[in-house]
Scaffold this active site. Sequence first.
Site, short mmCIF file in Angstrom:
data_model
loop_
_atom_site.label_atom_id
_atom_site.label_comp_id
_atom_site.label_asym_id
_atom_site.label_seq_id
_atom_site.Cartn_x
_atom_site.Cartn_y
_atom_site.Cartn_z
N MET A 248 0.72 -1.00 -0.14
CA MET A 248 -0.37 0.13 0.20
C MET A 248 0.99 1.29 -0.31
O MET A 248 -0.06 2.23 0.06
CB MET A 248 -0.58 -0.20 1.10
CG MET A 248 -0.51 0.55 2.71
SD MET A 248 -1.07 -0.05 4.31
CE MET A 248 0.07 -0.58 5.09
N LYS A 249 1.94 0.88 0.56
CA LYS A 249 3.14 2.24 0.40
C LYS A 249 3.24 3.30 -1.04
O LYS A 249 3.99 4.06 -0.66
CB LYS A 249 4.28 2.38 0.73
CG LYS A 249 4.37 1.41 2.04
CD LYS A 249 3.96 2.65 3.80
CE LYS A 249 3.64 2.26 4.75
NZ LYS A 249 3.01 3.68 5.78
N ASP A 250 3.01 2.13 -1.99
CA ASP A 250 2.91 3.13 -3.17
C ASP A 250 1.78 3.88 -3.87
O ASP A 250 1.84 5.45 -3.82
CB ASP A 250 2.94 2.07 -4.74
CG ASP A 250 3.72 1.05 -4.46
OD1 ASP A 250 4.82 0.84 -3.79
OD2 ASP A 250 3.25 0.18 -5.48
N ARG A 251 0.65 3.94 -3.16
CA ARG A 251 -0.02 5.09 -2.93
C ARG A 251 0.28 6.31 -2.56
O ARG A 251 0.34 7.65 -3.10
CB ARG A 251 -1.35 4.21 -2.70
CG ARG A 251 -1.97 3.51 -2.28
CD ARG A 251 -2.73 3.19 -1.47
NE ARG A 251 -3.85 1.93 -1.97
CZ ARG A 251 -5.24 2.37 -2.85
NH1 ARG A 251 -5.78 2.88 -3.14
NH2 ARG A 251 -5.61 1.16 -2.74
N THR B 216 8.02 1.49 2.16
CA THR B 216 7.65 2.92 1.65
C THR B 216 9.12 3.02 1.07
O THR B 216 9.78 3.57 -0.21
CB THR B 216 8.75 3.66 2.67
OG1 THR B 216 6.74 3.58 3.49
CG2 THR B 216 8.25 4.87 2.44
#
Length: 383
Positions: free
Chosen positions: A109-112, A141
């Site tokens: 989810m860190k891509d977001r 991240t």
Amino acid sequence: MIRKSIFLLLGLILTGTCQGFILPKSVVKAQFALNLYSEGSETTAPALSIPVSTTTTNNNVVKFRRDYPKALDLIGNTPLCDITNICVPKNPGTRILGKCEFFNPGYSMKDRIIKNIFEQAEESGELKPGMTVVAASSGNTGCSVALMCAIKGYKAIVITNAKCSEEKCASIRAYGAELLIAEKGQDYMQMELDMADKDPNLYSVNQYNNLDNPGAHYQSTGPEIWAQTHGEITNFVAAGSTGGTISGIGGFLKSQNPNVRVTLADPRGSIFANFKATGVVKKGTPFLVEGVGKENIPGAMNFAVIDDTLTVTDKEAFTMCRTIASNTGLMVGGSSGLNAFAAAKLAEESEEPITIVTMLCDLGVKYLSKVYNEEYLEENDLK
């Protein structure tokens, strides 16, 4: 011999020389498949919605070019999956839904947040072509920063600690980033800030205090969850590290329905649960789950969004990872196991039917040397 017979039979079919001969069903199916999209067939391939742009050459000849997504376009819009069978809910109407963030191109989810942080920094002029991005990260991240720099053409320096899994370290290097591992006693988060202060050509991501972090989840993940559950979500469960996920998603969900209950899943040893209860910052103790919990309070964490907390042990989190894999077929990381354990506890205690959404933060392949390694589990008394 059998293979030769099959080829002979197919040859007869294609040339139309086996009239009057009764064909086996399997061969008839093969013939149908071969003719399905043949010229003149009434059956046509399904139409695909692919954007088409046009360009005009010097000879005024129009050329059509189809646009296909690139890695950057694959961030977000992840599926929501029913994982209720990780437990036995007290009320049969209860559902546990996992937001499958490992569908992002960097597998987390860190891509977001990195996409949003980069875009905002580029728009403001803080991040310019030729600069190097520096980021402190427990792993995911860092992977997302390295991925984004590879896409956009920046150099990257990622700083992590010895707790980061071998797989995540290898991923960061694979994208071409320089990886620094802080030594015992060094604050890897402070190292990022110090490096950026000394070199104006370095852009500091500062994910722990950057409000574009929760902003990314408020703008994308929260609305996705609300739409995917048709507004039926009653409970949201997530751990915190920077605080961006629970603050951004929780904040959006409460803006749509103030009655949505937000629960912080916190690893035993982290200071968040005690701080929420007492308002006092106490010294934390070591724990093994990566990417969640902290020994300090990040600026991106909004405790006002959080209704209650659940403390989860390393063993409970890691065991739940295996339960998820064996019961649902999804292979996730330790923080996902921690989130799911807390969600399962809510499901097992609620008399009323509730719809719980939790975050499946990243892919389990990033933890083959730990969460799914028998020797590691035995050495750390996690079995």
